[in-house]
Design a protein around this motif. Structure first.
Motif, mmCIF file in Angstrom:
data_model
loop_
_atom_site.group_PDB
_atom_site.id
_atom_site.type_symbol
_atom_site.label_atom_id
_atom_site.label_comp_id
_atom_site.label_asym_id
_atom_site.label_seq_id
_atom_site.Cartn_x
_atom_site.Cartn_y
_atom_site.Cartn_z
ATOM 1 N N GLN A 228 -14.085 33.745 17.132
ATOM 2 C CA GLN A 228 -14.000 32.613 18.050
ATOM 3 C C GLN A 228 -15.031 31.533 17.754
ATOM 4 O OE1 GLN A 228 -14.414 33.731 22.179
ATOM 5 N NE2 GLN A 228 -14.285 31.619 22.927
ATOM 6 N N TYR A 229 -16.278 31.944 17.497
ATOM 7 C CA TYR A 229 -17.369 30.970 17.407
ATOM 8 C C TYR A 229 -17.772 30.613 15.976
ATOM 9 C CZ TYR A 229 -17.843 31.993 22.389
ATOM 10 O OH TYR A 229 -17.608 32.151 23.731
ATOM 11 N N SER A 230 -17.521 31.492 15.009
ATOM 12 C CA SER A 230 -17.828 31.198 13.599
ATOM 13 C C SER A 230 -16.733 31.796 12.725
ATOM 14 C CB SER A 230 -19.196 31.761 13.202
ATOM 15 O OG SER A 230 -20.249 31.038 13.800
ATOM 16 N N PRO A 231 -15.544 31.210 12.732
ATOM 17 C CA PRO A 231 -14.395 31.818 12.056
ATOM 18 C C PRO A 231 -14.535 31.953 10.549
ATOM 19 C CG PRO A 231 -13.887 29.585 12.804
ATOM 20 C CD PRO A 231 -15.191 29.955 13.422
ATOM 21 N N ASN A 232 -15.476 31.254 9.939
ATOM 22 C CA ASN A 232 -15.664 31.370 8.489
ATOM 23 C C ASN A 232 -16.777 32.346 8.117
ATOM 24 O OD1 ASN A 232 -13.626 29.481 7.786
ATOM 25 N ND2 ASN A 232 -15.024 27.814 8.354
ATOM 26 N N ALA A 233 -17.378 32.966 9.129
ATOM 27 C CA ALA A 233 -18.453 33.920 8.862
ATOM 28 C C ALA A 233 -17.879 35.250 8.366
ATOM 29 C CB ALA A 233 -19.279 34.146 10.125
ATOM 30 N N TRP A 234 -18.765 36.064 7.789
ATOM 31 C CA TRP A 234 -18.417 37.418 7.370
ATOM 32 C C TRP A 234 -19.197 38.408 8.228
ATOM 33 C CZ3 TRP A 234 -14.681 38.618 3.912
ATOM 34 C CH2 TRP A 234 -14.255 37.606 3.049
ATOM 35 N N MET A 235 -18.534 39.438 8.655
ATOM 36 C CA MET A 235 -19.205 40.514 9.389
ATOM 37 C C MET A 235 -19.426 41.685 8.449
ATOM 38 S SD MET A 235 -18.055 42.307 12.935
ATOM 39 C CE MET A 235 -18.648 43.909 13.442
ATOM 40 N N LEU A 236 -20.676 42.102 8.336
ATOM 41 C CA LEU A 236 -21.049 43.252 7.520
ATOM 42 C C LEU A 236 -21.381 44.366 8.502
ATOM 43 C CD1 LEU A 236 -23.366 41.379 4.970
ATOM 44 C CD2 LEU A 236 -20.853 41.495 5.050
ATOM 45 N N ASN A 237 -20.467 45.313 8.623
ATOM 46 C CA ASN A 237 -20.588 46.325 9.664
ATOM 47 C C ASN A 237 -21.067 47.660 9.120
ATOM 48 O OD1 ASN A 237 -20.090 47.512 12.375
ATOM 49 N ND2 ASN A 237 -18.624 48.723 11.198
ATOM 50 N N TYR A 238 -22.131 48.178 9.701
ATOM 51 C CA TYR A 238 -22.502 49.558 9.421
ATOM 52 C C TYR A 238 -22.778 50.309 10.717
ATOM 53 C CZ TYR A 238 -27.116 47.250 9.202
ATOM 54 O OH TYR A 238 -28.213 46.472 9.455
ATOM 55 N N SER A 239 -22.027 49.896 11.756
ATOM 56 C CA SER A 239 -22.016 50.646 13.007
ATOM 57 C C SER A 239 -21.199 51.912 12.790
ATOM 58 C CB SER A 239 -21.383 49.821 14.122
ATOM 59 O OG SER A 239 -22.023 48.572 14.262
ATOM 60 N N ASN A 240 -21.708 53.029 13.295
ATOM 61 C CA ASN A 240 -21.023 54.311 13.140
ATOM 62 C C ASN A 240 -20.114 54.598 14.333
ATOM 63 O OD1 ASN A 240 -21.716 55.539 10.643
ATOM 64 N ND2 ASN A 240 -23.808 55.795 11.376
ATOM 65 N N HIS B 15 -8.960 47.691 10.840
ATOM 66 C CA HIS B 15 -7.872 47.471 9.881
ATOM 67 C C HIS B 15 -6.539 47.343 10.604
ATOM 68 C CE1 HIS B 15 -5.461 47.719 6.292
ATOM 69 N NE2 HIS B 15 -4.974 48.908 6.598
ATOM 70 N N ARG B 16 -6.323 48.149 11.621
ATOM 71 C CA ARG B 16 -5.057 48.147 12.345
ATOM 72 C C ARG B 16 -4.996 47.076 13.432
ATOM 73 N NH1 ARG B 16 -4.310 54.397 13.772
ATOM 74 N NH2 ARG B 16 -2.711 53.562 15.193
ATOM 75 N N LEU B 17 -6.116 46.845 14.111
ATOM 76 C CA LEU B 17 -6.098 45.973 15.288
ATOM 77 C C LEU B 17 -6.584 44.553 15.014
ATOM 78 C CD1 LEU B 17 -7.456 48.602 17.825
ATOM 79 C CD2 LEU B 17 -5.089 47.852 17.554
ATOM 80 N N ARG B 18 -7.371 44.356 13.968
ATOM 81 C CA ARG B 18 -7.837 43.022 13.577
ATOM 82 C C ARG B 18 -7.658 42.870 12.068
ATOM 83 N NH1 ARG B 18 -7.841 43.458 18.303
ATOM 84 N NH2 ARG B 18 -9.341 42.668 19.844
ATOM 85 N N PRO B 19 -6.416 42.934 11.577
ATOM 86 C CA PRO B 19 -6.171 42.980 10.124
ATOM 87 C C PRO B 19 -6.635 41.742 9.368
ATOM 88 C CG PRO B 19 -4.126 42.622 11.328
ATOM 89 C CD PRO B 19 -5.159 42.962 12.348
ATOM 90 N N ASP B 20 -6.783 40.616 10.049
ATOM 91 C CA ASP B 20 -7.188 39.388 9.363
ATOM 92 C C ASP B 20 -8.682 39.088 9.507
ATOM 93 O OD1 ASP B 20 -4.526 38.873 8.587
ATOM 94 O OD2 ASP B 20 -4.094 37.987 10.549
ATOM 95 N N ALA B 21 -9.410 39.973 10.151
ATOM 96 C CA ALA B 21 -10.844 39.736 10.368
ATOM 97 C C ALA B 21 -11.611 39.758 9.050
ATOM 98 C CB ALA B 21 -11.408 40.789 11.311
ATOM 99 N N ARG B 22 -12.604 38.896 8.960
ATOM 100 C CA ARG B 22 -13.454 38.832 7.756
ATOM 101 C C ARG B 22 -14.588 39.839 7.936
ATOM 102 N NH1 ARG B 22 -13.135 33.764 4.888
ATOM 103 N NH2 ARG B 22 -15.397 33.602 4.764
ATOM 104 N N ILE B 23 -14.277 41.095 7.652
ATOM 105 C CA ILE B 23 -15.226 42.166 7.911
ATOM 106 C C ILE B 23 -15.226 43.173 6.769
ATOM 107 C CG2 ILE B 23 -13.452 43.366 9.293
ATOM 108 C CD1 ILE B 23 -15.712 44.603 10.941
ATOM 109 N N TYR B 24 -16.438 43.616 6.381
ATOM 110 C CA TYR B 24 -16.599 44.700 5.427
ATOM 111 C C TYR B 24 -17.385 45.824 6.097
ATOM 112 C CZ TYR B 24 -15.181 41.454 1.729
ATOM 113 O OH TYR B 24 -14.486 40.572 0.954
ATOM 114 N N HIS B 25 -16.987 47.042 5.805
ATOM 115 C CA HIS B 25 -17.655 48.216 6.367
ATOM 116 C C HIS B 25 -18.437 48.916 5.259
ATOM 117 C CE1 HIS B 25 -15.246 47.906 10.069
ATOM 118 N NE2 HIS B 25 -14.262 47.554 9.263
ATOM 119 N N ILE B 26 -19.684 49.220 5.551
ATOM 120 C CA ILE B 26 -20.549 49.810 4.551
ATOM 121 C C ILE B 26 -21.324 50.978 5.154
ATOM 122 C CG2 ILE B 26 -20.805 47.677 3.243
ATOM 123 C CD1 ILE B 26 -23.502 47.271 4.586
#
Length: 440
Positions: free
Chosen positions: A135-147, A157-168
């Protein structure tokens, strides 16, 4: 070089200072002009934030810094969201661990019943952050390492398939650093590895010298067969429980000496040993509360009281380097080779394309390119499919608010002996998690 604006979501975490220290140490290759913290627990975040503000002032006065509990303020105008949230904090982790142990089952924060309960909480929190960023920064990338990253990755992947997110995940990197020490290399950066699996559920099929291509598997196998990933004195980490984990890898390795296991496999392959060696009254959560949690917050308070971080014992966290490497690869299109959790899409040829697998990828500004692993052995494939089915059922249960699906997920978990025990655990978990999720 372009300077980035960073938001750390979960700003009150005990890992926040480590990320900031790592960012400061790497400004030469990943310039930063702003760091913001966001957390829904304002008082907790304020202690960490005030200490970090002093660190930043003393180390790099040019970086703008702020912290807030307001989502619009936090997420507006950022390039990267580095997310490491824990829904329910450590008190809920304690319940995740102790409820399964009450029934003689593995009590662990990301594996088995505890991981399933934690996953049900985390899906809600991570989706909220994804939506704020979109909503607030649509060109940002989310780097997620929440467990637990595997369940969270399946959900996004199923609920936000177009989200700019990587899981590490930092655990494979920690193990690769142990491999490097065993092999007398400077760091894991000197190794080239091939790894496959699900998060916290995978194997290394190749370990080579990055410069020469020499196969290092035989040398490494000789050591792991005797000592696991610990050294010859049985040490590899500062904390006793982690040393035991690193030693235990030798037992998981014995099942297939042609590959090297992720340490988390001990909970699935030797669950009875884990239960026998874990106190139902003093779990890993209690160890963290008495150790890392107390230490970090006392150090932060000391910095605030003294008005300086000159004598602080706070240090860079091992996992923080990985998140900076990933951000740099995206920002500057370095095509760095990194382990990420991504849709399989044929990377493992004899596994479901839709599965969120953890494999080496080349990372650049316009996405990631998973490396081809090929077909995997029957033993690993069978274990992976069982665990993948558990994770899919958990996400189904979250979407449908389904008691039935969650009971099936627990029953299918290799850490639980029967459907009867799974139901007993589930009923207790539902009671403990009323504030966070419900099923019908």
């Amino acid at each position: 070089m372009k300077k980035s604006s960073i938001l750390i979501a979960g700003g009150g975490s005990t890992y926040t200072h480590g990320i900031i220290l790592m960012l400061l140490d790497n400004l030469h290759r990943f310039p930063v002009d702003e760091i913001k913290l966001y957390d829904n627990d304002g008082p907790r975040q304020e202690v960490v934030a005030k200490a970090c503000e002093i660190i930043l002032r003393e180390r790099s006065s040019g970086i703008r810094f702020s912290y807030t509990t307001d989502a619009e303020t936090a997420f507006t105008g950022v390039d990267f969201v580095m997310a490491h949230i824990r829904q329910g904090k450590l008190p809920m982790r304690e319940k995740d661990e102790k409820i399964p142990m009450k029934y003689g089952c593995v009590g662990q924060e990301t594996c088995g019943a505890g991981g399933i309960a934690y996953g049900m909480r985390s899906i809600t929190g991570v989706l909220e952050i994804v939506d704020y960023m979109t909503q607030y920064s649509p060109n940002a990338w989310m780097l997620n390492y929440s467990n637990p990253a595997a369940i969270v990755a399946e959900a996004t992947h199923r609920l936000r398939p177009d989200a700019r997110i990587y899981h590490i995940c930092d655990m494979p990197i920690s193990i690769e650093e142990a491999m490097a020490r065993i092999l007398d290399y400077r760091s894991a950066a000197d190794l080239e590895t091939r790894y496959y699996g699900l998060n916290h559920f995978g194997w290394w099929s190749s370990v080579r010298d990055k410069a020469t291509g020499e196969d290092l598997m035989p040398r490494l196998a000789a050591h792991v067969r005797q000592f696991g990933y610990a050294d010859e004195q049985g040490e590899g980490k500062e904390e006793i429980s982690w040393n035991e984990t690193f030693v235990k890898a030798r037992d998981s390795f014995a099942l297939d000496p042609s590959s090297f296991p992720n340490t988390y496999l001990q909970y699935y392959l030797y669950g009875d040993d884990m239960v026998a060696h874990t106190s139902p009254d003093y779990s890993r959560a209690n160890e963290v509360m008495a150790g890392r949690e107390r230490f970090v917050f006392s150090e932060c308070q000391k910095i605030i009281d003294e008005g300086t971080a000159v004598n602080t014992q706070l240090t860079i966290d091992e996992h923080a380097s990985y998140i900076v490497d990933l951000a740099q690869a995206i920002a500057f299109n370095t095509k760095r080779r990194m382990l990420l959790i991504v849709p399989n899409n044929g990377a493992i040829s004899n596994f479901d394309d839709d599965a969120m697998v953890e494999v080496p990828c080349l990372v650049g500004s316009f996405g990631v390119e998973p490396l081809t692993i090929g077909a995997i052995p029957a033993f690993q494939r069978g274990l992976l499919y069982q665990q993948y089915s558990v994770e899919k059922l958990v996400v189904d249960a979250w979407i449908e608010k389904s008691y039935q699906k969650l009971w099936q997920a627990l029953t299918l978990s290799k850490t639980i002996p029967s459907a009867r025990v799974a139901k007993q655990i589930l009923d207790d978990l539902i009671e403990a998690n009323q504030e966070y999720w419900t099923v019908e």
